[in-house]
Structures are given as C-alpha cells and as structure tokens.
Scaffold this active site. Structure first.
Site, PDB file in Angstrom:
ATOM      1  N   GLN A 117       0.854  -1.367   0.388  1.00  0.00           N
ATOM      2  CA  GLN A 117      -0.062  -0.041   0.010  1.00  0.00           C
ATOM      3  C   GLN A 117       0.798   1.226  -0.118  1.00  0.00           C
ATOM      4  OE1 GLN A 117      -3.547  -1.085   0.660  1.00  0.00           O
ATOM      5  NE2 GLN A 117      -3.993   0.916  -0.580  1.00  0.00           N
ATOM      6  N   LYS A 132      -2.766  -0.957   6.775  1.00  0.00           N
ATOM      7  CA  LYS A 132      -3.515  -2.022   6.393  1.00  0.00           C
ATOM      8  C   LYS A 132      -4.072  -2.635   7.734  1.00  0.00           C
ATOM      9  CE  LYS A 132      -5.584  -4.085   2.794  1.00  0.00           C
ATOM     10  NZ  LYS A 132      -5.638  -3.505   1.358  1.00  0.00           N
ATOM     11  N   ASP A 172     -11.910  -4.328   2.180  1.00  0.00           N
ATOM     12  CA  ASP A 172     -10.949  -5.203   1.225  1.00  0.00           C
ATOM     13  C   ASP A 172     -11.738  -6.497   1.390  1.00  0.00           C
ATOM     14  OD1 ASP A 172      -7.890  -5.189   0.112  1.00  0.00           O
ATOM     15  OD2 ASP A 172      -8.447  -7.177   1.440  1.00  0.00           O
TER      16      ASP A 172
HETATM   17  P1  NDP Z   1     -14.651  -9.334  -1.890  1.00  0.00           P
HETATM   18  O1  NDP Z   1     -14.743  -9.563  -0.460  1.00  0.00           O
HETATM   19  O2  NDP Z   1     -15.575  -8.316  -2.088  1.00  0.00           O
HETATM   20  O3  NDP Z   1     -14.364 -10.239  -3.010  1.00  0.00           O
HETATM   21  C1  NDP Z   1     -13.299 -11.233  -2.713  1.00  0.00           C
HETATM   22  C2  NDP Z   1     -13.680 -12.357  -3.782  1.00  0.00           C
HETATM   23  O4  NDP Z   1     -12.423 -13.253  -3.913  1.00  0.00           O
HETATM   24  C3  NDP Z   1     -14.817 -13.255  -3.446  1.00  0.00           C
HETATM   25  O5  NDP Z   1     -15.136 -13.797  -4.490  1.00  0.00           O
HETATM   26  C4  NDP Z   1     -14.039 -14.443  -2.678  1.00  0.00           C
HETATM   27  O6  NDP Z   1     -14.800 -15.636  -2.679  1.00  0.00           O
HETATM   28  C5  NDP Z   1     -12.795 -14.501  -3.185  1.00  0.00           C
HETATM   29  N1  NDP Z   1     -11.681 -15.034  -2.499  1.00  0.00           N
HETATM   30  C6  NDP Z   1     -11.227 -14.237  -1.475  1.00  0.00           C
HETATM   31  N2  NDP Z   1     -10.170 -15.134  -0.659  1.00  0.00           N
HETATM   32  C7  NDP Z   1     -10.160 -16.289  -1.309  1.00  0.00           C
HETATM   33  C8  NDP Z   1      -9.515 -17.384  -1.396  1.00  0.00           C
HETATM   34  N3  NDP Z   1      -8.591 -17.358  -0.093  1.00  0.00           N
HETATM   35  N4  NDP Z   1      -9.656 -18.341  -1.989  1.00  0.00           N
HETATM   36  C9  NDP Z   1     -10.507 -18.123  -3.131  1.00  0.00           C
HETATM   37  N5  NDP Z   1     -11.380 -17.115  -3.540  1.00  0.00           N
HETATM   38  C10 NDP Z   1     -11.138 -16.060  -2.357  1.00  0.00           C
HETATM   39  O7  NDP Z   1     -13.050  -8.532  -1.778  1.00  0.00           O
HETATM   40  P2  NDP Z   1     -12.590  -7.370  -2.902  1.00  0.00           P
HETATM   41  O8  NDP Z   1     -13.308  -7.602  -4.199  1.00  0.00           O
HETATM   42  O9  NDP Z   1     -12.816  -6.058  -2.356  1.00  0.00           O
HETATM   43  O10 NDP Z   1     -11.237  -7.839  -2.862  1.00  0.00           O
HETATM   44  C11 NDP Z   1     -10.439  -8.625  -4.042  1.00  0.00           C
HETATM   45  C12 NDP Z   1      -9.157  -8.345  -3.992  1.00  0.00           C
HETATM   46  O11 NDP Z   1      -8.925  -7.010  -4.491  1.00  0.00           O
HETATM   47  C13 NDP Z   1      -8.012  -8.477  -2.828  1.00  0.00           C
HETATM   48  O12 NDP Z   1      -6.869  -8.922  -3.070  1.00  0.00           O
HETATM   49  C14 NDP Z   1      -7.934  -7.198  -2.365  1.00  0.00           C
HETATM   50  O13 NDP Z   1      -6.870  -6.936  -1.675  1.00  0.00           O
HETATM   51  C15 NDP Z   1      -7.918  -6.255  -3.777  1.00  0.00           C
HETATM   52  N6  NDP Z   1      -8.132  -4.916  -3.571  1.00  0.00           N
HETATM   53  C16 NDP Z   1      -9.239  -4.576  -3.186  1.00  0.00           C
HETATM   54  C17 NDP Z   1      -9.771  -2.928  -3.355  1.00  0.00           C
HETATM   55  C18 NDP Z   1     -11.082  -2.534  -2.787  1.00  0.00           C
HETATM   56  O14 NDP Z   1     -11.153  -1.543  -3.129  1.00  0.00           O
HETATM   57  N7  NDP Z   1     -11.764  -3.458  -2.450  1.00  0.00           N
HETATM   58  C19 NDP Z   1      -8.712  -2.284  -3.915  1.00  0.00           C
HETATM   59  C20 NDP Z   1      -7.549  -2.824  -4.158  1.00  0.00           C
HETATM   60  C21 NDP Z   1      -7.263  -4.025  -4.320  1.00  0.00           C
HETATM   61  P3  NDP Z   1     -15.419 -15.994  -1.248  1.00  0.00           P
HETATM   62  O15 NDP Z   1     -16.533 -15.333  -1.012  1.00  0.00           O
HETATM   63  O16 NDP Z   1     -15.636 -17.714  -1.626  1.00  0.00           O
HETATM   64  O17 NDP Z   1     -14.372 -16.127  -0.178  1.00  0.00           O
HETATM   65  O1  2IT Z   2      -5.795  -2.640  -1.385  1.00  0.00           O
HETATM   66  C1  2IT Z   2      -6.429  -1.470  -1.572  1.00  0.00           C
HETATM   67  O2  2IT Z   2      -5.961  -0.452  -2.145  1.00  0.00           O
HETATM   68  C2  2IT Z   2      -7.859  -1.272  -0.895  1.00  0.00           C
HETATM   69  N1  2IT Z   2      -8.206  -2.376  -0.301  1.00  0.00           N
HETATM   70  C3  2IT Z   2      -8.327   0.010  -0.786  1.00  0.00           C
HETATM   71  C4  2IT Z   2      -7.926   0.905   0.273  1.00  0.00           C
HETATM   72  C5  2IT Z   2      -8.473   2.218   0.496  1.00  0.00           C
HETATM   73  O3  2IT Z   2      -8.116   2.988   1.475  1.00  0.00           O
HETATM   74  O4  2IT Z   2      -9.409   2.534  -0.243  1.00  0.00           O
END
Ligand code: NDP
Ligand code: 2IT
Length: 452
Positions: A117, A132, A172
């Site tokens: 981050q 984080k 996240d």
């Molecule tokens: P969500 O909780 O909305 O979705 C996560 C998704 O990934 C679900 O479909 C989940 O399935 C799957 N998943 C999570 N862990 C696992 C695992 N160990 N094995 C298989 N599937 C898994 O999270 P986000 O969409 O917010 O985040 C997804 C990724 O993006 C993460 O790496 C996060 O750090 C990154 N990210 C998020 C940001 C944000 O703004 N939200 C910004 C930048 C990066 P299930 O429900 O079955 O666990």
């Molecule tokens: O991994 C990421 O950049 C996030 N989960 C978003 C962080 C934020 O402060 O919006």
C-alpha cells in the site's frame, strides 16, 4: 559510486535479515522480495538513496497494533477474534488502506498488504501514507446482527488509533458498504464526532463518494487498456477471464463489458463459472451483492450458456486478457503456462499480489504485458483519497467528475510506470517501473523529514 551488483548484494543481505526478523510471515517476505529485487538500479544511480538505514526504515512498520475482538454470536456464545492495524509509513500523508475480514488474516498478511500500500498510494500522487488492517473473523454465513456486533467490538479498540489526519481505513476482502456503515456508526458513537474523513467507502447519503464502489475494477480495466494501447490494440472484442466475484471482480466485469470486451468468467472459493455469452452482471450482482450467495447459483439460474466448475481455476479458460481479482497467490506458474499457451496478451492485477513471483517471471519472459497490483488496482484507494477531499470540503462531486479524475489518475500512473521502467533500462517492465516510481516518492519524503 556503488555498482548495481554491489547494491543488489546489500539488498539481498537486507532481505535475509527481514526473513530472520519477521519469522513465519511468508507473504510479507514475498512482497519485500518483489520490491527490493527491483530497486538496485535507482539506488545505484542516486547515492542519496544508499544512505544507511533508509531502506531498513522502509521495511519496518512505524506502528503495529494487535488486539482482542470479543463478540457474541446469535446463540449468545462468546467468540474471540484477533484484530490488526499496521501503520506502515506516513511520510506522504495519513496512513491509508483497507480492512480485511477473512479467516486467513494474520500479521504477515496484513504486513504484506500494508507494505504494498505504501508504494501504491505514492503512485496515486494524492498525499496518502500506507497502512492496512483486519481480522481473522469470517463473515461468511454470519447474520447482519452478528456482523454488526463484531464491527462494533472491532471499532471499540480501533477508534483510538485512527482519525482523519492519522489513519483512514476502508474496505478490502470481507469488508464492504455494510461493514463500513457499522464501523462508522460505532466510531461516531464513541468519539461523539461527525468525522466523515475517518473512513472511506461510506454510503452515498452520508459522506461516501460516488464511483468509490466501482473504482478499483474500473481503474484496473483502464490500466489494462493503457497497456494494450502501447501495443497498438484496444479492448474491443477481446475475451477476458476474471477471478473472484466480489467488489473488484464485479466492477471489472462491468467496465470490460462497457468497453466492448467479453468477460466470460467469475469465481469464488467454491469454484468458477464460465459463461460463453459473457457474464450477466445483473444476475451476478443479485446473487453476490443482494443474496450473498455462491457462484454455482449463477450457473443454475443463467441457463445453457453457463456452467459451474467446482474447485477449478478460471485461468484454464482461453482468453486474451486475465484480470485476477480475488486474492494473493491465486495465479501460479502452471496457470501462467496455460495462459501463455492460450495466447494471453495482458495480465492486470485487480487483487493484491495474486500472481506468484515465478508466474510473473514467466509471463514477462513470454512478452505478456503485466500490470502489477500496486499500479493497476490503485484506482480504489485513489477514489478513497478523493472521498477524503470531498469530506474535507463538505461537498459531493458528480459521478462524471469522479470518473474523469479516476481516468486521469490511472493514465498518469500508467505513464509514470512506463516511463520510469524505460529510464532505468527495463522497457515494458511495469513491475520495475511501479516499484521504482513509488519508492522515489516515499524515499524523497523520508529523506527530507529526517531520521524518524
Ligand atoms: P470481496 O470480499 O468483495 O471479494 C473477494 C472475492 O475473492 C470473493 O469472490 C471471494 O470468494 C474471493 N476470495 C477471497 N479469498 C479467497 C481465497 N482465499 N480463495 C479463493 N477465493 C477467495 O473483496 P474485494 O473484491 O474487495 O477484494 C479482492 C481483491 O482485490 C483482494 O486482493 C483485495 O486486497 C484487492 N483490492 C481491493 C480493493 C477494494 O477497493 N476493495 C482495492 C485494491 C485491491 P469467497 O466469498 O468464496 O471467499
Ligand atoms: O488494497 C487496497 O488498495 C484497498 N483495499 C483500498 C484501500 C482504500 O483505502 O481505499
């Protein structure tokens, strides 16, 4: 003047020390390796960066908080989880970064995410430091009331460490609008302050920014489009595989579709869905955002074009583009070989560190455009910083304005990474470009602010 290879030897010693000082944190070691392996050219070229202690300070969090989170389930049984907040670096602004609720969360996972981050936030150019947090709490199958009690207990400790000028958490994995609402409510109650800028990802009626839910996925697609443009191509007519079915995956699919690509997969931890007609987003949103269900329900309800593959990985579906959007290390060497065999042109990381180091190496060697998460998924935190700006000014921007700003930030991140890679002798290597460009901004601020 030290040479690149002497500098690399020093960095390698530091990496060995990091492993010894931080035992049993493989994800943090991986993230530190990935960055420190690319910094030799800039440290060798700019002697001020070789100052003893600079990189050593960068890999040590400024503060780490670990706390007990007791809560009662619907049966009245007391449960105990562990909460974390790692405040990694505040040279550029208040600590900023999400909260992750997932059973796999531990200190090493939060440190890897916090370390990433720092550089990601620096790349946005928006004056935010890196942090984080999260918990090993598993929200799957929990009622709204249980999630609320958990969030209230979590915030009852966290509130003393955060603030609009100190540390600003967001969502996240496992933390979305519902959780941010409960967390904000408890913060407000404990502090007796309407401090909108203490959390981002808030609801639209009470301080949230338009386009924040969409920002990470939209931004990643814009980054992928910019990489394709460098090769004289665009998104129109390209087939894309997307993993995950949460916040990032859903809005990645939405933007891909809007720009003329065909997104044919999504997944969760139970397996994946492939839909040759392209993912029907209304149906996916209904199942995931409203019903909080599993992806097999999508295949059941969609009809003949879709099928569910239990336990499989989306990377086996032939595609031009791959956008991993679930979790760390979900795309390994074998998956990279499959993607390359099937003619993939670009891989752009929506998730944090989803591609293993061996897989990144293979993809780059094969000439696939590779967008590292700290650049490609920075749109989410960038719009979080725009949410903070709106909160500070007590105003709300239109969706068009936020989306324009997001597009311009993603273009600028792409250009910065592209040009920095070229400047340091690694043309087309966005990993090196992102690491060096992020490092320069943080290191300059740290040097100017003295040994703290
Ligand atoms: P969500 O909780 O909305 O979705 C996560 C998704 O990934 C679900 O479909 C989940 O399935 C799957 N998943 C999570 N862990 C696992 C695992 N160990 N094995 C298989 N599937 C898994 O999270 P986000 O969409 O917010 O985040 C997804 C990724 O993006 C993460 O790496 C996060 O750090 C990154 N990210 C998020 C940001 C944000 O703004 N939200 C910004 C930048 C990066 P299930 O429900 O079955 O666990
Ligand atoms: O991994 C990421 O950049 C996030 N989960 C978003 C962080 C934020 O402060 O919006």
């Amino acid at each position: 003047m030290t040479t690149r290879s002497e500098t690399q030897t020093t960095l390698d010693h530091l990496l060995t020390e990091i492993e010894h000082r931080n035992p049993a944190q493989p994800e943090f070691h991986q993230a530190a390796h990935e960055v420190l392996e690319t910094l030799a050219p800039v440290i060798a070229a700019r002697p001020e960066y070789a100052e003893p202690g600079l990189v050593e300070r960068l890999v040590e969090p400024e503060r780490q908080v670990i706390f007990r989170v007791p809560w009662q389930d619907d049966q009245g049984r007391v449960r105990v989880n562990r909460g974390f907040r790692v405040e990694f670096n505040s040279a550029l602004g208040p600590y900023k970064g999400g909260l992750r609720f997932h059973p796999s969360v531990n200190l090493g996972v939060i440190k890897f995410l916090g370390f990433e981050q720092i550089f990601k936030n620096a790349l946005t150019g928006l004056g935010i430091g890196g942090g984080k947090g999260g918990s090993d709490f598993d929200p799957h199958g929990r009622s709204d009331a249980e999630v609320m009690r958990f969030c209230q207990s979590f915030m009852t400790e966290l509130y003393r460490h955060i603030g609009e000028h100190t540390d600003v958490p967001a969502g996240d994995i496992g933390v979305g609008g519902r959780e941010i609402g409960y967390l904000f409510g408890q913060y407000r109650r404990i502090t007796n302050r309407w401090e909108a800028g203490v959390l981002t990802g808030k609801g639209q009626g009470w301080g949230g920014s338009l386009i924040r839910p969409e920002a990470t996925g939209y931004g990643n697609v814009l980054f992928a489009a910019a990489m394709l443009r460098e090769r004289g191509e665009d998104l129109e007519g390209q087939t894309a595989v997307v993993s995950g079915s949460g916040n990032v995956a859903i809005y990645t699919i939405e933007k891909l579709t809007a720009l003329g690509a065909n997104a044919v997969t999504c997944s969760d931890s139970s397996g994946y869905v492939v839909d040759e007609k392209g993912i029907d987003l209304d149906l996916l949103k209904q199942i995931k955002e409203v019903e909080r269900g599993r992806v097999d329900a999508y295949a059941e309800r969609r009809g003949a074009s879709a099928r569910f593959v239990p336990g499989g990985r989306v990377w086996e579906v032939p595609a031009d583009l791959a956008l991993p959007s679930a979790t760390q290390n979900e795309l390994d060497e074998k998956d990279a070989e499959t993607l390359i065999r099937n003619g993939v042109k670009a891989v752009s990381e929506g998730a944090n560190m989803p591609t293993t180091p061996e897989a990144v190496h293979l993809l780059q060697k094969a000439g696939v455009a590779f967008g590292p998460g700290k650049a490609a998924n920075a749109g989410g935190v960038a719009v979080s910083a725009l949410e903070m700006a709106q909160n500070h000014a007590r105003t709300a921007w239109s969706a068009e304005r936020v989306e324009e700003e997001l597009a311009s930030i993603m273009t600028s991140i792409h250009t910065t990474c592209h040009d920095t890679a070229e400047r340091y002798g690694a043309p087309g290597d966005y990993v090196t470009g992102a690491n060096i460009a992020g490092f320069e901004r943080v290191a300059d601020a740290m040097l100017a602010q003295g040994v703290i």
